[in-house]
Every structure is written in C-alpha cells, then in structure tokens.
Design a protein around this motif. Structure first.
Motif, PDB file in Angstrom:
ATOM      1  N   ALA A  12     -11.759  16.382   1.751  1.00 45.58           N
ATOM      2  CA  ALA A  12     -11.494  17.684   2.362  1.00 45.58           C
ATOM      3  C   ALA A  12     -10.298  17.688   3.290  1.00 45.58           C
ATOM      4  N   ARG A  13      -9.839  16.515   3.729  1.00 44.26           N
ATOM      5  CA  ARG A  13      -8.754  16.469   4.704  1.00 44.26           C
ATOM      6  C   ARG A  13      -7.646  15.551   4.231  1.00 44.26           C
ATOM      7  N   LYS A  14      -6.466  15.794   4.769  1.00 47.28           N
ATOM      8  CA  LYS A  14      -5.341  14.928   4.454  1.00 47.28           C
ATOM      9  C   LYS A  14      -5.527  13.594   5.163  1.00 47.28           C
ATOM     10  N   PRO A  15      -5.406  12.491   4.442  1.00 49.87           N
ATOM     11  CA  PRO A  15      -5.551  11.207   5.128  1.00 49.87           C
ATOM     12  C   PRO A  15      -4.377  10.945   6.071  1.00 49.87           C
ATOM     13  N   LEU A  16      -4.662  10.280   7.164  1.00 51.51           N
ATOM     14  CA  LEU A  16      -3.631   9.873   8.119  1.00 51.51           C
ATOM     15  C   LEU A  16      -3.466   8.367   7.995  1.00 51.51           C
ATOM     16  N   VAL A  17      -2.288   7.919   7.597  1.00 50.64           N
ATOM     17  CA  VAL A  17      -2.016   6.495   7.399  1.00 50.64           C
ATOM     18  C   VAL A  17      -1.040   6.037   8.478  1.00 50.64           C
ATOM     19  N   GLU A  18      -1.424   5.021   9.232  1.00 48.80           N
ATOM     20  CA  GLU A  18      -0.586   4.520  10.319  1.00 48.80           C
ATOM     21  C   GLU A  18      -0.507   2.995  10.261  1.00 48.80           C
ATOM     22  N   TYR A  19       0.637   2.466  10.656  1.00 46.97           N
ATOM     23  CA  TYR A  19       0.733   1.021  10.844  1.00 46.97           C
ATOM     24  C   TYR A  19      -0.045   0.670  12.108  1.00 46.97           C
TER      25      TYR A  19
ATOM     26  N   PHE B 178       0.840  -1.207   0.000  1.00 43.80           N
ATOM     27  CA  PHE B 178       0.000   0.000   0.000  1.00 43.80           C
ATOM     28  C   PHE B 178       0.870   1.250   0.000  1.00 43.80           C
ATOM     29  N   ASP B 179       1.954   1.235   0.793  1.00 41.58           N
ATOM     30  CA  ASP B 179       2.890   2.364   0.784  1.00 41.58           C
ATOM     31  C   ASP B 179       3.575   2.488  -0.569  1.00 41.58           C
ATOM     32  N   ASP B 180       3.965   1.365  -1.149  1.00 41.53           N
ATOM     33  CA  ASP B 180       4.584   1.399  -2.478  1.00 41.53           C
ATOM     34  C   ASP B 180       3.682   2.085  -3.490  1.00 41.53           C
ATOM     35  N   LEU B 181       2.391   1.849  -3.366  1.00 35.02           N
ATOM     36  CA  LEU B 181       1.443   2.398  -4.334  1.00 35.02           C
ATOM     37  C   LEU B 181       1.132   3.865  -4.099  1.00 35.02           C
ATOM     38  N   PHE B 182       0.970   4.270  -2.835  1.00 38.35           N
ATOM     39  CA  PHE B 182       0.353   5.572  -2.567  1.00 38.35           C
ATOM     40  C   PHE B 182       1.175   6.537  -1.715  1.00 38.35           C
ATOM     41  N   ARG B 183       2.312   6.095  -1.197  1.00 36.09           N
ATOM     42  CA  ARG B 183       3.115   7.020  -0.414  1.00 36.09           C
ATOM     43  C   ARG B 183       3.689   8.098  -1.324  1.00 36.09           C
ATOM     44  N   ASP B 184       3.645   9.341  -0.870  1.00 35.38           N
ATOM     45  CA  ASP B 184       4.098  10.482  -1.665  1.00 35.38           C
ATOM     46  C   ASP B 184       4.899  11.407  -0.757  1.00 35.38           C
ATOM     47  N   GLY B 185       6.223  11.230  -0.755  1.00 41.72           N
ATOM     48  CA  GLY B 185       7.059  12.021   0.137  1.00 41.72           C
ATOM     49  C   GLY B 185       6.779  11.675   1.577  1.00 41.72           C
ATOM     50  N   ASP B 186       6.453  12.697   2.372  1.00 42.84           N
ATOM     51  CA  ASP B 186       6.140  12.476   3.785  1.00 42.84           C
ATOM     52  C   ASP B 186       4.672  12.125   4.016  1.00 42.84           C
ATOM     53  N   GLY B 187       3.878  12.160   2.951  1.00 42.93           N
ATOM     54  CA  GLY B 187       2.451  11.874   3.098  1.00 42.93           C
ATOM     55  C   GLY B 187       1.983  10.812   2.117  1.00 42.93           C
ATOM     56  N   TYR B 188       0.693  10.857   1.827  1.00 44.67           N
ATOM     57  CA  TYR B 188       0.087   9.889   0.930  1.00 44.67           C
ATOM     58  C   TYR B 188      -0.797  10.606  -0.076  1.00 44.67           C
TER      59      TYR B 188
END
Length: 510
Positions: free
Chosen positions: A151-158, A40-50
């Motif tokens: 409307a908001r930045k998603p928060l992705v956590e393990y 999932f990170d490989d697909l959608f991680r973008d710098g420090d965010g997603y």
C-alpha cells in the motif's frame, strides 16, 4: 574491484606477531559509497525510487529470475540477534525474521549475485535489512527498507555504516555456526511456529540443516571477497621477479581455467610454479604473519533454553556475553604464515575466479568450443551392462578410470572420470549422442565437460568393451587471447575484461 584496499591495521593478538587485517570495524568508511552503488540498487532502483516486488515471495522470485532460476537460500529466525529482534514483540513465533542469501548461480544468471546479496525481512515491522555488494567500491553496502507493503512506497536508505560494522566487523554478512539453533532447523523452534502453516512468506517452517549450512558457507565466502582486490593490487605489486601486469594476466588465465574446469577443488598445476613462488615471496614481504579479517561466525545460541527456564521472550532475545554480535571477535585467517606457495596460489586463483560472473564463463566456454586444439585420445577396457533400464559402465584402468550410467530416456551421470596424471572429475551430466557417443557436461552451469585445468573433453565413446575419450587443448586459444589483452584493461579488474577477451577468442588462431 576498481577501488584498492584503503586501510590495513594489526589485530590484537596474544603475541607480538599479528596478521595483516583487511578490514577494521573502527574504520567503517562513508555510509553512502563514493563509487558505484549496491547490488540491491542495481536490481531494484527505478529512477528516483525503487520498484520492489511485493509480497516477499515475489521479491525472492525476482531475485531468482536474475540469478538464472536459482532461488536464494532461506531460514526463519524468531529470536535472533539483529536490530530487528524486538520488532515482533510479544509474538516472536508469529512473525519470525526471514533471512535469505544467494549461494549459487544458474547458467543464465543475468547478474552476479552469488555470495553478494543477503536480506533479512521482518513482516511485523514491514522492513528489510539488506547487505549487498558494490563491485565498483569493492565493499558490501548496508541498507534498510521501510514501508515494505503493497500500500505504500518503500523507503530505501543506506544504513549508518558505523552502527552496522559494530556487529558486522568484517564489513560483510555474519551468521551463527552449526547447529544453527536460532533457526527453524532447530526442531524445537519449528514446533513453536506450526501455527504459521507449512510455509511463511515462501519459506518452509520445517526444514533441516541444509539451508542454514548453505547460508553459513555463503557468508564465509562473502567475507573472503575482500581477498581478491588485495591479491590483484597489493600482492601482484609486491611479487618479486614478476611485473604487476604479468602477474595479473597469469592470475586471470589461471582463474578462467579454474572456473571453466568447474571450480573443482584447489587450483593445482606445475606450470604456475613461478607465479606461486612470486606471490608467496610477496606475501612474506607484505604480511609475514598472514592476512585476516574479523571472524564472520557467531557462536551458536539456542534461545529455547532460556524460554524453557522461564525467562520472558523479550529478555531471552537479548544476546549477552559471547553471544553478543557487538563483542569484538577474533581474527579469521584468510592466509596463514604456514601456508605453502601452492596453497597461496590456489587461494588467490579461487578469489579472483569468484569475481568473474557466471554469464562470462558460459560465454567463454561457448567461444572456446569453436576452437580446435591439440588432441590426445585415451582408451581403456570398460565393462558395460544393462541393469533396470540403464546402461552402466565402469573402467578401473589407470589410464581411464570411469564409473557412470545412462538411462533409457537418454540422461545420466558420471560419478568418476580420471585420466592418468590428472585430477579426477565427478558430477558430470550425461546425455545420449549419435551412435554410441555420450555427451558430457559440467553439472552446475551446464558448461562443456573439461578437465580441472580447463581442457575440453570430447563425447565419451563406448563400444565392444572399450571406452575412449579425447582431450582437446582449446586452453591454448584462451592463453593467446589473454596474452593479447591490453594490460590496462586487466589492471582495472577481472570483471571488465570480457569484451576484449571475447574479441580475441573470435579471431582465428594464427
């Protein structure tokens, strides 16, 4: 597969014998991976965010694009057993959980997603639960996405891995068994969601059992991914009479041939008898009672029974007794003590073969098509007739048994092609070639048509009541290329070999 299996333990059993367990829910490992990152990170991680596409239909479309155009399977579960189960209270049927998983790949898949990416989306809580594979660590990762809105930045956590493996006891996805009565494959469930319209976040409200069945099969295969590193490292190291590099090279060659041949049934070939016997002897030494994981299958549950009996939805959604996914589940045997050497080899080849990305198989197939090889032609009498705008052909000769058709538009299919002494083939696509030739291709990835053991098939030639086809042994080129590879590259795992192998295939035969 860069990391070896770290922990083995005995599972509880009614007898003293117990299979070797490849996973332990009491040893979940670190929440954040020490090596690599989730798919999932490989697909959608973008710098420090997603950079997560929104709405959910765009997210699944982005996954399909990376998967060669093949969309994930999807079901709706209004009263399920996940940690999201109370999020839609009190209107459970107004915001069912959307569960998707990738169960197949397209020919041009940019990422290896099949059986490696599963997502649960609860619109009411704007959250995702994600289970995706970490190739470098050789394990599935658990993640939670909050604030999944436009409307908001998603928060992705393990996610807390200890919490997750309480239910996901095999450290991988879980799913109910048939008849999947929690899902919208249950007509009663679908009937209570008609207010959602024809589809909910891109998922049809009314659907049959094909979707949950495909998800169930993907989950079962996902749980078997752990078998590949066990075979590659532990079993090859324990196989008597074979050096580990030779064992791995032989497994890699067999796995490549199996995939090139369309992954048609269990791998069977007499030339691998020595490998099969060595692996079987190694298994008896390592795990005489077999190899197992915690079962990924949950008992089927129909929450409508309780609702119809007057139980409140908040109470009906709470799983109890055998339906509780946190209840310890029995061992699920991957390899049993009664399995033959041939069965073990087929399982090992399949496990290794499934680690190889589709794009690598497509590239190897194209490279092999440029190689010549020993050719053997087979001909047989063949009935050919024109019916309703189609040319239909059939042969019952044991040397070349054949049944198929080609339409006036030039497309068609072969339902059966069997050469004497070879495993029969089915599901081949047909396209009209020059003259009376019919070009054949494997259906799923569009590979060159090949025998189940990987040898290339020429176009089929029809004419004057005869059918003829030629088998070209370009597997010889593959065998040479694998033999020439650096053993250390092979040892690192069957995913990183592609550049060296392709270089070997680019060289002409000696």
């Amino acid at each position: 597969m860069a990391a070896a299996i770290a922990t083995f333990m005995a599972l509880p059993s009614v007898s003293q014998a117990a299979p070797l367990a490849l996973t332990d829910p009491a040893s979940p490992g670190e929440t954040r991976p020490a090596a690599g990152q989730s798919l999932f990170d490989d697909l959608f991680r973008d710098g420090d965010g997603y950079a997560l596409p929104y709405p959910f239909e765009r997210l699944t479309a982005a996954i399909a694009k990376q998967n060669g155009g093949v969309r994930p399977r999807a079901v709706l579960i209004p009263l399920g057993r996940s940690l999201q189960r109370l999020s839609a209270d009190p209107d459970y049927f107004g915001s069912p959980r959307v569960v998707v998983g990738v169960d197949a790949a397209g020919a041009r898949a940019a990422r290896h997603l099949k059986d490696r990416l599963f997502i649960g989306y609860q619109p009411k809580s704007t959250s995702l639960e994600v289970i995706s594979y970490n190739q470098a660590a050789g394990r599935f990762e658990f993640q939670v996405v909050s604030n999944y809105t436009d409307a908001r930045k998603p928060l992705v956590e393990y996610a807390d891995r200890e919490l997750c493996t309480g239910c996901h006891q095999g450290h991988a996805p879980i799913f109910p068994i048939a008849q999947w009565n929690e899902t919208n494959a249950n007509p009663g469930i679908a009937a209570r969601m008609t207010g959602l319209g024809a589809a909910f976040h891109g998922v049809p409200v009314n659907r049959g059992i094909d979707e949950p069945d495909a998800l169930d099969q993907a989950v079962l295969r996902a749980n078997r991914l752990i078998l590949a590193p066990f075979v590659w490292r532990q079993l090859c190291a324990a196989a008597p009479g074979l050096k580990p590099p030779d064992c791995r090279a032989a497994l890699l060659l067999a796995a490549l041939r199996w995939r090139l041949g369309g992954s048609r049934g269990p791998w069977r070939t007499a030339e691998d008898a020595v490998l099969a016997a060595a692996l079987h002897a190694g298994l008896r030494k390592l795990a005489p009672d077999g190899v197992a994981i915690a079962s990924p299958s949950l008992p089927d549950r129909n929450p409508l029974i309780e609702l119809d009996a007057g139980v409140r939805p908040m109470e009906a959604v709470e799983p109890e007794g055998v339906y509780d996914p946190a209840l310890p589940r029995a061992a699920h045997l991957l390899v049993g003590p009664a399995d033959s050497a041939a069965d073990l080899l087929a399982l090992a080849v399949g496990a290794i073969g499934e680690t190889i990305p589709p794009a690598v198989i497509v590239a190897i197939d194209a490279a092999l098509a440029r190689h010549a090889g020993a050719a053997t032609s087979v001909a047989a009498d063949c009935a050919v007739e024109r019916v309703a705008g189609e040319i239909r052909f059939e042969s019952t000769d044991p040397a070349l048994a054949l049944s198929g058709y080609v339409s006036s538009s030039g497309g068609g299919a072969i339902s059966r092609l069997a050469l004497r002494g070879r495993a029969p083939l089915g599901g081949l696509k047909v396209s009209a070639g020059p003259g009376r030739e019919l070009r054949l291709a494997e259906s799923a990835l569009g590979l060159t048509a090949r025998l189940a053991t990987g040898e290339r098939l020429s176009p089929l030639r029809l004419g004057d009541g005869r059918a003829e086809i030629t088998v070209i042994d370009d597997v010889a080129a593959l065998r040479r290329a694998v033999a020439a590879m650096d053993p250390s590259i092979i040892e690192a795992g069957p995913q990183g070999f592609a550049p060296m192998l392709m270089g070997g295939l680019a060289r002409p035969a000696p």
